[in-house]
Design a protein around this motif. Structure first.
Motif, short mmCIF file in Angstrom:
data_model
loop_
_atom_site.label_atom_id
_atom_site.label_comp_id
_atom_site.label_asym_id
_atom_site.label_seq_id
_atom_site.Cartn_x
_atom_site.Cartn_y
_atom_site.Cartn_z
N ASN A 180 13.70 5.12 -33.49
CA ASN A 180 15.12 5.25 -33.78
C ASN A 180 15.47 6.62 -34.36
OD1 ASN A 180 15.75 2.70 -32.86
ND2 ASN A 180 15.62 1.74 -34.86
N LEU A 181 14.61 7.14 -35.22
CA LEU A 181 14.87 8.46 -35.79
C LEU A 181 14.86 9.54 -34.69
CD1 LEU A 181 12.78 8.33 -39.10
CD2 LEU A 181 15.26 8.11 -38.83
N LYS A 182 13.93 9.40 -33.75
CA LYS A 182 13.91 10.34 -32.62
C LYS A 182 15.16 10.19 -31.75
CE LYS A 182 8.86 10.24 -32.09
NZ LYS A 182 7.77 9.75 -31.21
N GLU A 183 15.57 8.94 -31.54
CA GLU A 183 16.68 8.65 -30.63
C GLU A 183 18.03 9.06 -31.21
OE1 GLU A 183 18.12 6.69 -27.00
OE2 GLU A 183 16.10 7.21 -27.65
N TYR A 184 18.25 8.70 -32.48
CA TYR A 184 19.56 8.91 -33.07
C TYR A 184 19.68 10.22 -33.86
CZ TYR A 184 20.58 4.03 -31.92
OH TYR A 184 20.80 2.85 -31.26
N LEU A 198 24.11 -3.62 -34.52
CA LEU A 198 22.72 -3.37 -34.92
C LEU A 198 22.13 -2.29 -34.02
CD1 LEU A 198 21.53 -7.04 -35.47
CD2 LEU A 198 22.73 -5.52 -37.05
N LEU A 199 21.40 -1.35 -34.61
CA LEU A 199 20.96 -0.15 -33.90
C LEU A 199 19.52 -0.25 -33.43
CD1 LEU A 199 22.50 2.54 -36.30
CD2 LEU A 199 23.52 1.51 -34.27
N GLY A 200 19.22 0.44 -32.33
CA GLY A 200 17.85 0.57 -31.86
C GLY A 200 17.57 -0.21 -30.59
N LYS A 253 25.39 4.38 -26.88
CA LYS A 253 24.88 4.10 -28.21
C LYS A 253 25.19 5.27 -29.13
CE LYS A 253 20.52 3.80 -26.91
NZ LYS A 253 19.05 3.68 -26.97
N SER A 254 25.35 4.96 -30.40
CA SER A 254 25.54 5.96 -31.44
C SER A 254 25.19 5.30 -32.76
CB SER A 254 27.00 6.46 -31.46
OG SER A 254 27.85 5.46 -31.98
#
Length: 456
Positions: free
Chosen positions: A326-330, A256-258, A229-230
């Motif tokens: 998502n903010l923490k992950e990406y 689509l992200l997350g 993922k990115s």
């Protein structure tokens, strides 16, 4: 015949400025229109968060499989005609005006005028029936049992995605009450797909399926194994053990992200498997191409790369949970300039409190909705949550985006807009008005209106 602008104004006209639930008006309206919904087959999707993404993915796969597929979703991001799509293309202005005239003629024969949403749903049924759609992917507007979309008969598949707190004034103050309303789309002998739910929610869905003799298929996060993922997207493998022998698919790309979108994808692939079991011809190539090419704006959408500018329509605690994850992950450890505008009937204190750990500063706006909290009220709520950083109050969205982009030049951090889907279209338009077209910021770029806003 009405012009397009006249037709849009008629459909959007609300007679009492409130949400009106119940099926009586809808049934009368459709009867006067010849019951076009009876000519159609549906995938009916309800839930609190994720139903729009599930609809978009499902419709795109069916289109890639060669099916004439209608898609009805809400709310609107940029253009009112977005709600009415076939093969990913919006209804033409001429068709919209012509069909709105038919809806208007029917409404004039009714003692109890329909709501905006009821008129929009009726227009969509007319359009999809006229175009002889093979399948229609239909998103529930609010709740389920009393939603205007629930006039349809047994769908090919009903899906219920994540259920959480939202619209409590209409759906109830407990998850059980909310789930009971949303479970109302489950009809007798239906095939139903749901994601992992909280135990009390799952109990409601199981009970409803038992009463209605419906088949319930539950997906799981374990159905999806993410390979990579990115911010460009993600690639995953899928295995569904709900069917005899299990179904495996590998290397599926999703823009689509997350993690929540992977969970939504599991629901979509279970829907597709149900359709295959019913005899629909949907190949692995169609699934891969559909997933790879799906677009669904305003859901953790990266609209600029440099500076990083993310737009997310998160507008309730569950949506904010996904955004913060998502903010923490990406973007681990990063701070953001937040542009936010929120509706008064949302749990805004909980939403804002969850975003404070990621906040360098806030720019507040007033969403384009009668239920909107003003930019000043939003700023007050941010301060009341204990935020001690910079909070700027904007007079309009263009100014808010200008100021946020100015701050990125000074602080070299990203921007994230959240709080209401009703603001997404205006924010994206404002980015273009600031001289950017969803690409990288040119070297040395300076933005107009810098420093022109009052600090709260």
């Amino acid at each position: 015949m009405m012009t397009y602008r006249e037709a849009e104004a008629f459909i959007k006209k609300s007679y009492d400025q409130v949400i009106r639930l119940g099926l009586e008006r809808m049934e009368v309206l459709l009867d006067k229109l010849g019951n076009p919904q009876e000519k159609l087959k549906f995938i009916h999707v309800a839930g609190t968060n994720g139903k729009g993404s599930v609809c978009a993915m499902t419709a795109r796969i069916l289109q890639c499989a060669g099916y004439q597929t209608g898609l009805f979703t809400s709310p609107v991001i940029s253009d009112y005609r977005e709600q009415f799509q076939i093969y990913g293309k919006m209804i033409s202005k001429d068709d919209f005006a012509r069909l709105a005239e038919m809806v208007k003629d029917a409404c004039e024969q009714m003692d109890d005028p329909p709501s905006e949403f009821e008129k929009a749903v009726a227009l969509s049924f007319l359009y999809f029936a006229e175009r002889q759609c093979d399948l229609v992917v239909l998103e529930v507007g609010l709740g389920g049992i009393d939603d205007a979309t629930n006039v349809i008969r047994i769908p090919e598949v009903a899906a219920i995605v994540n259920i959480d707190f939202d619209h409590m004034g209409f759906l109830g103050n407990t998850l059980v009450e909310i789930a009971q309303k949303k479970a109302g789309i489950i009809k007798e002998h239906a095939t139903v797909v749901t994601t992992e739910q909280k135990p009390e929610v799952m109990a409601v869905l199981q009970e409803r399926c038992t009463v209605m003799h419906a088949t319930l298929i539950q997906t799981s996060a374990a159905d999806i194994r993410v390979r990579e993922k990115s911010l460009a997207g993600q690639c995953f493998d899928y295995e569904n053990k709900c069917y005899k022998g299990s179904i495996r698919r590998q290397n599926i790309t999703l823009p689509l992200l997350g993690d929540h979108q992977c969970e939504n994808a599991a629901v979509v692939l279970a829907i597709i498997d149900c359709l295959i079991q019913k005899g629909y011809d949907i190949s692995l190539d169609a699934i891969r191409e559909g997933m790879k090419s799906v677009r669904w704006p305003g859901r953790f959408e990266v609209v600029l790369k440099d500076p990083l500018f993310i737009v997310d329509g998160a507008h309730n605690p569950d949506g904010i949970d996904a955004l913060s994850h998502n903010l923490k992950e990406y973007c681990p450890g990063e701070k953001f300039i937040f542009i936010t505008g929120i509706l008064k009937d949302k749990d805004y204190n909980e939403m804002l409190s969850q975003m404070l750990p990621f906040a360098d500063s806030f720019v507040t706006i007033t969403p384009d909705n009668p239920r909107a909290m003003s930019a000043e009220e939003c700023a007050q709520a941010i301060r009341a949550c204990g935020f001690g950083g910079e909070v700027l109050v904007s007079t309009d969205t263009v100014q808010a985006v200008s100021e946020a982009l100015c701050l990125t030049e000074k602080k070299h951090i990203g921007v994230c807009a959240f709080g209401s889907l009703y603001s997404v279209g205006k924010i994206k338009s404002a980015i273009e008005q600031n001289g950017l077209a969803f690409g990288d910021m040119p070297p040395g770029k300076s933005f107009r209106n810098c420093g022109g806003m009052e600090q709260f």
